[in-house]
Design a protein around this motif. Structure first.
Motif, mmCIF file in Angstrom:
data_model
loop_
_atom_site.group_PDB
_atom_site.id
_atom_site.type_symbol
_atom_site.label_atom_id
_atom_site.label_comp_id
_atom_site.label_asym_id
_atom_site.label_seq_id
_atom_site.Cartn_x
_atom_site.Cartn_y
_atom_site.Cartn_z
ATOM 1 N N GLU A 70 0.822 -1.210 0.000
ATOM 2 C CA GLU A 70 0.000 0.000 0.000
ATOM 3 C C GLU A 70 0.856 1.259 0.000
ATOM 4 O O GLU A 70 0.467 2.282 -0.560
ATOM 5 C CB GLU A 70 -0.944 -0.008 1.213
ATOM 6 N N TYR A 71 2.025 1.191 0.610
ATOM 7 C CA TYR A 71 2.944 2.328 0.531
ATOM 8 C C TYR A 71 3.393 2.534 -0.911
ATOM 9 O O TYR A 71 3.432 3.661 -1.410
ATOM 10 C CB TYR A 71 4.152 2.102 1.436
ATOM 11 N N TRP B 27 0.804 4.297 -2.835
ATOM 12 C CA TRP B 27 0.781 5.736 -2.558
ATOM 13 C C TRP B 27 1.920 6.439 -3.294
ATOM 14 O O TRP B 27 1.736 7.500 -3.885
ATOM 15 C CB TRP B 27 0.893 5.943 -1.051
ATOM 16 N N ALA C 120 -5.517 8.573 -7.663
ATOM 17 C CA ALA C 120 -6.502 8.130 -6.679
ATOM 18 C C ALA C 120 -7.863 8.726 -7.025
ATOM 19 O O ALA C 120 -7.945 9.859 -7.506
ATOM 20 C CB ALA C 120 -6.072 8.570 -5.284
ATOM 21 N N ARG D 12 -9.790 14.593 3.198
ATOM 22 C CA ARG D 12 -9.170 13.510 2.425
ATOM 23 C C ARG D 12 -8.919 13.939 0.983
ATOM 24 O O ARG D 12 -7.883 13.612 0.404
ATOM 25 C CB ARG D 12 -10.069 12.274 2.452
ATOM 26 N N ARG E 71 -5.454 14.253 -1.068
ATOM 27 C CA ARG E 71 -5.226 13.660 -2.394
ATOM 28 C C ARG E 71 -4.674 14.703 -3.363
ATOM 29 O O ARG E 71 -3.771 14.408 -4.162
ATOM 30 C CB ARG E 71 -6.541 13.094 -2.946
ATOM 31 N N GLN F 251 -1.089 15.109 -2.682
ATOM 32 C CA GLN F 251 -0.338 13.944 -3.161
ATOM 33 C C GLN F 251 -0.061 14.038 -4.660
ATOM 34 O O GLN F 251 1.005 13.643 -5.134
ATOM 35 C CB GLN F 251 -1.122 12.671 -2.852
ATOM 36 N N ILE G 196 -0.102 6.802 9.352
ATOM 37 C CA ILE G 196 0.852 6.301 8.368
ATOM 38 C C ILE G 196 1.502 5.032 8.908
ATOM 39 O O ILE G 196 1.679 4.866 10.116
ATOM 40 C CB ILE G 196 1.922 7.356 8.001
ATOM 41 N N TYR H 288 -5.247 4.614 9.144
ATOM 42 C CA TYR H 288 -5.012 4.058 7.810
ATOM 43 C C TYR H 288 -4.329 2.687 7.798
ATOM 44 O O TYR H 288 -4.834 1.757 7.166
ATOM 45 C CB TYR H 288 -4.210 5.072 6.999
#
Length: 366
Positions: free
Chosen positions: A59-60, A63, A119, A175, A179, A182, A277, A307
């Motif tokens: 999952e990291y 991201w 995402a 959220r 995003r 990010q 995290i 998360y």
């Protein structure tokens, strides 16, 4: 130079030696940024290995793929960097640890080609209060906290409840702002402003939050040290208040001995701990171990969330918690199942203000 930096520099040295074009593209400043990026890879890899959870590293990688796509770094470059990282680390640890390193990095590499490069948005017009969430987020991104606050006030006068606002306006808006950061559509300053403004606006809702009848139940809510996203656990504490609990929100960076003192002082039945995290899972485990090491007449039950715990269903067992809650509403039901029912405390006076740290009350930020 610590071990992580040493390993990161070893990885980047091989990258730049293997692909000379990298230096031409990035230069010396770029090399240092690569070292920083690989340092983060190592930090998250260490947590995945310690938890024996390859899914955490996968999952990291998911991201990072989105992050790198936003700054033009090809997927192939990320994949080759991870392969070098795997080989460098595996050669420097014992065989058992090397096997876990290979398993975790292998999980990320296998998933990498099929992982999305962007995402999906969190604010959607078809969601409950979707239009309000969009307007609220737009006001925050414009730096207009007064407009954002006015939207919330107007919504409460037309029937929106505090849980509605928390779950369908604040949560998806923040959220979505995360995003956007990010993907490099906004700066970290936008994200920090939005969080601080939302925490201040949440303060306007406290008269309604603290109006619930007291039930003789107390809880402590905290983040582990180093967390930059405290607003989620603050929302959880407020949901406990709305359910009639007395909540004591400590934010992040509170020493373990102070948390233990507060648990005793407030006779808290629940300790709720958040990590947003995966790099902080080990800190959650350390805090829980410190609480477990104390002598208790009635030990507090420990609830974790955030998360990384959403990603790996059994991760809460790894950190020795009593349970995991995927969200604020679920946390109430799980906590009450852990401690059993309690009668309303009709003799207790109504509380006019939250039990929050002084800087939080003064500035509206955690």
């Amino acid at each position: 130079m610590d071990r992580r930096e040493e390993l990161a520099r070893a990885v980047v040295a091989i990258q730049f030696e293997r692909w000379p074009a990298l230096y031409a593209r990035y230069g010396e400043d770029g090399r240092e940024r690569c070292v920083e990026d690989v340092g983060f890879h190592l930090l998250y890899l260490a947590e995945a290995v310690a938890s024996d959870s390859p899914a955490l590293f996968r999952e990291y990688v998911a991201w990072v793929k989105i992050l790198f796509a936003g700054i033009g770094i090809p997927d192939e470059e990320l994949g080759e960097s991870l392969e070098i990282l795997r080989d460098v680390v595996a050669a420097r640890v014992d065989p058992a640890a090397a096997a876990r390193v290979c398993a975790c990095v292998g999980e990320g590499l296998s998933a990498l080609p099929g992982l999305p490069r962007e995402a999906p948005p969190f604010v959607r017009s078809d969601a409950p209060l979707g239009a309000l969430a969009r307007s609220y987020m737009d006001a925050l991104l414009a730096g207009d906290r007064r407009r954002a606050a006015a939207l919330v006030t107007e919504a409460t006068t037309t029937g929106a409840t505090v849980p509605d606002l928390y779950l369908h306006v604040f949560q998806p808006s923040l959220r979505e702002i995360g995003r956007l950061w990010q993907t490099r559509a906004i700066t970290v300053a936008h994200e920090h402003f939005a969080t601080a403004a939302t925490q201040a606006i949440m303060g306007q809702l406290y008269p309604a939050i603290f109006a619930a009848e007291r039930r003789g139940l107390s809880m402590v809510a905290t983040c582990v040290g180093g967390e930059q996203h405290e607003i989620g656990i603050r929302m959880v504490a407020d949901f406990f208040e709305m359910a009639g609990w007395d909540s004591h929100y400590l934010g992040a960076n509170t020493p373990a001995n102070s948390i233990v003192h507060t648990l005793r002082e407030r006779n808290a039945r629940i300790l709720a701990v958040s990590a947003t995290i995966t790099a902080h899972v080990g800190r959650v485990a350390a805090l829980i171990a410190a609480v477990r090491a104390e002598s208790w007449e009635q030990p507090p039950r420990i609830l974790v969330g955030g998360y990384p715990f959403n990603l790996v269903p059994d991760l809460w067992r790894t950190v020795d918690a009593d349970a995991f809650a995927p969200g604020a509403q679920e946390a109430i039901a799980i906590a009450e199942r852990l401690v059993g029912p309690a009668a309303p405390d009709r003799a207790a006076p109504d509380r006019a203000a939250p039990d929050r740290a002084a800087p939080d009350r003064a500035a509206g930020v955690a």
